[in-house]
Design a protein around this motif. Sequence first.
Motif, PDB file in Angstrom:
ATOM      1  N   LEU A 181       0.829  -1.103   0.059  1.00  0.00           N
ATOM      2  CA  LEU A 181       0.117   0.082  -0.096  1.00  0.00           C
ATOM      3  C   LEU A 181       0.951   1.405  -0.003  1.00  0.00           C
ATOM      4  O   LEU A 181       0.308   2.362  -0.055  1.00  0.00           O
ATOM      5  CB  LEU A 181      -1.051   0.003   1.295  1.00  0.00           C
ATOM      6  CG  LEU A 181      -1.834  -1.033   1.398  1.00  0.00           C
ATOM      7  CD1 LEU A 181      -2.674  -1.070   2.562  1.00  0.00           C
ATOM      8  CD2 LEU A 181      -2.732  -1.423   0.202  1.00  0.00           C
ATOM      9  N   ALA A 182       1.982   1.122   0.022  1.00  0.00           N
ATOM     10  CA  ALA A 182       3.105   2.110   0.159  1.00  0.00           C
ATOM     11  C   ALA A 182       2.750   3.027  -1.008  1.00  0.00           C
ATOM     12  O   ALA A 182       2.655   2.704  -2.112  1.00  0.00           O
ATOM     13  CB  ALA A 182       4.323   1.877   0.103  1.00  0.00           C
ATOM     14  N   GLY A 183       2.594   4.279  -0.755  1.00  0.00           N
ATOM     15  CA  GLY A 183       2.551   5.434  -1.791  1.00  0.00           C
ATOM     16  C   GLY A 183       1.321   5.587  -2.409  1.00  0.00           C
ATOM     17  O   GLY A 183       0.962   6.334  -3.148  1.00  0.00           O
ATOM     18  N   LEU A 184       0.118   4.651  -1.906  1.00  0.00           N
ATOM     19  CA  LEU A 184      -1.268   4.963  -2.524  1.00  0.00           C
ATOM     20  C   LEU A 184      -2.157   5.742  -1.463  1.00  0.00           C
ATOM     21  O   LEU A 184      -1.899   5.434  -0.231  1.00  0.00           O
ATOM     22  CB  LEU A 184      -1.887   3.345  -2.492  1.00  0.00           C
ATOM     23  CG  LEU A 184      -1.383   2.428  -3.341  1.00  0.00           C
ATOM     24  CD1 LEU A 184      -1.906   1.303  -3.551  1.00  0.00           C
ATOM     25  CD2 LEU A 184      -0.952   2.930  -4.837  1.00  0.00           C
ATOM     26  N   HIS A 185      -2.996   6.669  -1.816  1.00  0.00           N
ATOM     27  CA  HIS A 185      -3.909   6.962  -1.295  1.00  0.00           C
ATOM     28  C   HIS A 185      -5.221   6.046  -1.009  1.00  0.00           C
ATOM     29  O   HIS A 185      -5.281   4.966  -1.540  1.00  0.00           O
ATOM     30  CB  HIS A 185      -4.587   8.242  -1.846  1.00  0.00           C
ATOM     31  CG  HIS A 185      -3.520   9.480  -2.213  1.00  0.00           C
ATOM     32  ND1 HIS A 185      -3.144  10.188  -1.057  1.00  0.00           N
ATOM     33  CD2 HIS A 185      -2.964   9.963  -3.148  1.00  0.00           C
ATOM     34  CE1 HIS A 185      -2.145  10.932  -1.176  1.00  0.00           C
ATOM     35  NE2 HIS A 185      -2.151  10.980  -2.490  1.00  0.00           N
TER      36      HIS A 185
END
Length: 313
Positions: free
Chosen positions: A24-28
């Motif tokens: 999920l890194a970097g995702l809104h």
Amino acid sequence: MVSQIGQRTFERYTNSIDIVADFLAGLHVDEVSDETIAEIVRARRAVGVTTATIRRDLTALSSVLGYAVDEKWRKGNPALEAMRSRRMKERRDPIVLPEDRDIERVIARAPGNFKLLIRAALLTGCRQDELVTLERRHVDMNRRAISVRGKGNKRREVSLTDEAVALFASIPVNLATRAVFWHPGAKGRIGDRAREEPEPGPFINPATRFSLYTRSIAAAEAEEIAKAAKSGKKLEPTFRRFRFHDLRHRFAVDYLRSGRGGIYTLQQEMGHTSIKVTELYLSFLTPEEQARAKDMPAQNMAQVHRFPGLTGA
């Protein structure tokens, strides 16, 4: 919200969130898509993770996405949809009934109070977590019952036979811990200082400990068979490995076979939400035993009284 769930559930959810965090890194929150979930599932399966564990991880993520949906931060919950798919259905492990001989061999191999923990699982049908978290105040010898906290943080009472009462009476008490089944601890370090005395406490990872004991018995037997083969003798393995949880299955079948109670009382003792789960044990009975188990009315003897002084029941 945290106060509304049990500590174990909270820890399991946070652990699952930590596991999926890299995906999920970097995702809104509104950018988590079906493909994101599919990537999580593929990666977890690639390293041999079971469907049940993946579902637990997705359940934790689904709770976060569900909250985001409620707050109008996104539309749809792909984690929830993935869990509803046929590919994510959990397959129930086959029921294994360990033999008396094999159970006694494991008990003989286990050290200290872990021997008593194993026998308690056989005599009460409690899950491993229910026993390792059991405190002395949860044991009522007069009423011959224990109060355990099961799945969903729900408390239930389990009745004790004469043999189980004798077992609980034999467990040594250590005033340094509330745990019924305790280990003496191990010397080590706390931060920068050495721990001078071992600190007693409840057993951690009992299923893993149990597996080590069964594995060592099987390995010793395999070595004995190999040595015999070198001298021209042929020996057959006699030990069949089983899980800690299989003691719960053995209790359930013994309960019905003995006529101690019927299928509905057993459901209460085991803490099954659905009677269909309890009915799985009927297949191990003779037709006569099945008829008796089905016909016996539900008894609520251990549950009709409450343990004094307990909260969260």
